[in-house]
Scaffold this motif. Structure first.
Motif, PDB file in Angstrom:
ATOM      1  N   GLY A  27       0.813  -1.218   0.000  1.00  0.00           N
ATOM      2  CA  GLY A  27       0.000   0.000   0.000  1.00  0.00           C
ATOM      3  C   GLY A  27       0.845   1.265   0.000  1.00  0.00           C
ATOM      4  O   GLY A  27       0.551   2.218  -0.736  1.00  0.00           O
ATOM      5  N   THR A  30       2.587   1.635  -3.441  1.00  0.00           N
ATOM      6  CA  THR A  30       1.606   2.037  -4.465  1.00  0.00           C
ATOM      7  C   THR A  30       1.214   3.494  -4.291  1.00  0.00           C
ATOM      8  O   THR A  30       1.173   4.261  -5.257  1.00  0.00           O
ATOM      9  N   TYR A  31       0.912   3.890  -3.068  1.00  0.00           N
ATOM     10  CA  TYR A  31       0.507   5.270  -2.821  1.00  0.00           C
ATOM     11  C   TYR A  31       1.614   6.250  -3.198  1.00  0.00           C
ATOM     12  O   TYR A  31       1.372   7.250  -3.882  1.00  0.00           O
ATOM     13  N   TRP A  35       0.607   8.660  -6.187  1.00  0.00           N
ATOM     14  CA  TRP A  35       0.184   9.989  -5.740  1.00  0.00           C
ATOM     15  C   TRP A  35       1.245  10.751  -4.950  1.00  0.00           C
ATOM     16  O   TRP A  35       1.054  11.912  -4.619  1.00  0.00           O
TER      17      TRP A  35
END
Length: 112
Positions: A27, A30-31, A35
């Protein structure tokens, strides 16, 4: 060879911790990849998460092997692990020497 019980209580707890850690790392990576800002902090955090994932997976695999080995040693005793011992020792066999070809005397009671 003894088998590990897959749903043993200690292994369920370990598996939950490991899966939770890996999901958290995935997570975060990916974040930060999608972003996150392009900064040294994000890059260092992603590298740290990837290294954490690799070390958790490696520890899980080698920890399981170590645990199995200790359990087997406790079960069978000794300095070695019976299911993993593959060395085979043979006795040296001497080739029989040829005996003389004369007919031996039969034992007493058989020649009558």
């Amino acid at each position: 060879m003894a088998r590990r019980v897959p749903f043993d209580r200690s292994w369920r707890i370990r598996r939950a911790i490991i899966i939770g850690t890996i999901l958290w790392c995935v997570g975060m990576v990916t974040y930060l990849s999608v972003w996150g800002r392009d900064s040294n902090l994000s890059e260092t955090t992603v590298n740290g998460c990837l290294l954490l994932m690799a070390s958790v997976i490696g520890s899980y695999v080698f920890g399981a092997v170590w645990d199995d080995r200790n359990r087997d040693q406790a079960r069978w005793g000794g300095d070695y692990d019976q299911p993993y011992q593959r060395e085979v020792y043979r006795e040296r066999v001497a080739v029989p020497q040829k005996q003389d070809q004369t007919d031996p005397e039969p034992p007493p009671g058989f020649a009558e």
